[in-house]
Write a protein that holds these residues in place. Structure first.
Motif: not given
Length: 221
Positions: A8-13
């Motif tokens: 699970k992580f935050v990034s750009i699509n």
């Protein structure tokens, strides 16, 4: 309900209609396909470590990121037991924009009945993947304009096959249509020339941004 989350992580699509926009990714364990070019094979193995998370824990993690775009991915997320309950749970929050990345071999029928249903980014696996025989053509009938069909081409033969499928099933009238290269396997300039030659209007060529920005093998991006 508990779900097997491997990452699970935050990034750009990196691809799809929201390419370049921030998203929070929830990656689930396991897949029913074995594509030749798969870049997440590590997430498909039974001995891969995972964290069991409840619907509430997944939702709390997502809300804690303060990112509205949510991508459920894998592996194949729709194979997770009781995944429809998780999607329904997340879809109750109108501030979230839910996207499901699915491989084209799992029926979308029941998932499209969800109130405030998510967007689907669905692959159609081309010959070089070795998995085309697993594709469910019936899934095309459940797509809407907000959904995406994605063709990942590893050869010009793949691209010819993609055009045949796009035309035969009139996919441009059903959903957004994207073609992209298997990273490092096909000349992208050649893909553009093919699109020009065949007047492939309303089809979008897309590169995987995350593989350009970071090392292609890097996880969590």
């Amino acid at each position: 309900m508990m779900y097997k989350v491997v990452e699970k992580f935050v990034s750009i699509n990196g691809e799809g209609r929201l390419s370049g926009q921030l998203a929070v990714f929830i990656r689930f364990l396991g897949c029913n396909l074995d594509c030749s070019y798969c870049d997440t094979k590590w997430a498909n193995k039974e001995n891969t470590s995972y964290t069991l998370m409840s619907e509430e824990e997944i939702y709390e993690y997502i809300k804690g990121t303060k990112v509205k775009n949510v991508t459920l991915t894998g592996g194949e997320p729709l194979l997770q037991e009781n995944i429809i309950q998780l999607i329904e749970y997340l879809s109750k929050d109108n501030e979230l924009s839910i996207e499901i990345e699915t491989n084209g071999s799992v029926s979308l029928k029941e998932f499209t009945k969800i109130k405030n249903r998510p967007r689907f980014t669905m692959d159609y696996k081309l010959p070089s993947s070795g998995m085309e025989y697993k594709m469910l053509i019936d899934n095309f009938s459940y797509l809407k304009k907000e959904d995406t069909v994605k063709f990942v081409a590893g050869s010009m033969h793949d691209l010819e096959r993609a055009k045949d499928i796009i035309d035969k099933y009139e996919l441009k009238n059903r959903a957004s249509v994207y073609v992209s290269p298997v990273f490092g396997k096909i000349d992208v300039k050649g893909m553009v020339e093919f699109m020009k030659e065949h007047k492939m209007n309303d089809v979008t060529l897309q590169l995987q941004l995350h593989k350009i920005i970071w090392d292609p093998e890097k996880k969590g991006v």
